[in-house]
Scaffold this active site. Structure first.
Site, PDB file in Angstrom:
ATOM      1  CG  HIS A 185      -0.284   0.014   2.542  1.00  0.00           C
ATOM      2  ND1 HIS A 185       0.256   1.146   3.107  1.00  0.00           N
ATOM      3  CD2 HIS A 185      -0.084  -0.978   3.456  1.00  0.00           C
ATOM      4  CE1 HIS A 185       0.747   0.872   4.293  1.00  0.00           C
ATOM      5  NE2 HIS A 185       0.575  -0.416   4.541  1.00  0.00           N
ATOM      6  CB  CYS A 209       1.585  -3.542   5.356  1.00  0.00           C
ATOM      7  SG  CYS A 209       0.004  -4.267   5.856  1.00  0.00           S
TER       8      CYS A 209
END
Length: 309
Positions: free
Chosen positions: A193, A209
């Protein structure tokens, strides 16, 4: 700068340029099998207001990579006219050249476009110690523009302990930690992301992440799709061929792996010797030692065909 930087600048093409606001993504024609080194080390002159972070973001290079490539240079104020190395020469990871390949120690993401026969290189941020980014082969299962963020209970508790209360759902917008694009992996707890804090790209700051610069994630989002393979590796040491020379690239290992400098040195010398022996190359062990000791993250020739052989 140290001796190794002199070796690097002598071996690579140099490009002096002023840093602008637009980001440059490294897009390279995919080399044939047997050629593993792509790109070139750049040298730019810092402006009066530039930090190493600013220069790195312009070339899609992370903060730690810029710091490692420029020992002795002030990270926050290199100074107007200072020469800064940008580590945009890479050894491709030794895995199939397809889809997305992430190498955690170097904090880079490679996207291999099979149709266009190109490879693009992006800086990433990864999980901090204790919240590691998981290894292995996964795939993109979901893609979202302007995503909302539902923080897990563990992260909400972590923030609450610091006096910061997170909402159950963080709406899309400039303060959303996922930025403007999010791609969920097979393991649904993890995403590739964007970020509202681009200064953290190229560092260990996430909860597992894979973070990208806003410009980079928006570009990658348009190139991939659901089902794109994502291969996450942990290789602090890469070797690869360019012409008749063998190159070594070394990055500081992740802290939790507890790899000593002595162990890293032994493994690097052993790996290069085994690769070089296949072709009767001359190995420069003193250069191998410099590559590991200095850990600049840039490829250096460490074995070559002796002239006349």
């Amino acid at each position: 700068m140290k001796k190794l930087n002199s070796l690097l600048t002598a071996a690579a093409m140099l490009c002096f340029s002023a840093v602008s606001m637009a980001q440059v993504t490294e897009v390279v024609r995919l080399p044939p099998q047997g050629v593993d080194v792509i790109g070139m080390v750049r040298q730019v002159q810092a402006g009066d207001q530039d930090t190493l972070l600013d220069i790195g973001r312009h070339f899609n290079v992370g903060g730690d990579a810029m710091r490692n490539a420029n020992p002795g240079v002030d990270f926050w104020y290199p100074g107007a006219g200072s020469n800064v190395l940008v580590p945009t020469r890479y050894i491709l990871p030794d895995v199939p050249r397809e889809g997305i390949v992430v190498n955690l120690p170097e904090m880079r993401l490679y996207y291999f476009d099979k149709q266009a026969q190109t490879v693009r290189v992006y800086a990433i941020g990864i999980g901090r110690e204790g919240r590691d980014t998981p290894l292995g082969v996964q795939a993109i299962t979901e893609m979202r523009r302007n995503p909302t963020w539902t923080p897990p209970a563990s992260i909400r508790a972590e923030h609450a302990a610091q006096g910061h209360i997170l909402p159950a759902v963080v709406p899309a917008g400039p303060d959303n930690p996922l930025g403007t694009r999010a791609m969920r992996l097979t393991n649904p707890s993890y995403l590739i992301h964007g970020t509202a804090k681009p200064w953290g790209v190229g560092m260990r700051v996430s909860s597992g992440c894979i973070r990208m610069y806003p410009e980079g994630v928006e570009e990658l989002f348009e190139l991939v799709g659901v089902g794109t393979k994502v291969n996450i590796l942990k290789e602090e040491m890469k070797v690869g061929w360019f012409g008749d020379e063998l190159y070594l690239e070394y990055h500081p290992p992740l802290e939790e792996d507890n790899i000593s400098s002595e162990q890293a040195m032994y493994e690097a010398i052993d790996l290069v010797n085994r690769k070089a022996a296949q072709y009767g190359l001359t190995v420069e062990e003193n250069v191998i030692r410099a590559v590991v000791n200095e850990a600049t993250g840039m490829p250096v020739s460490v074995a070559y065909q002796r002239h006349g052989m």
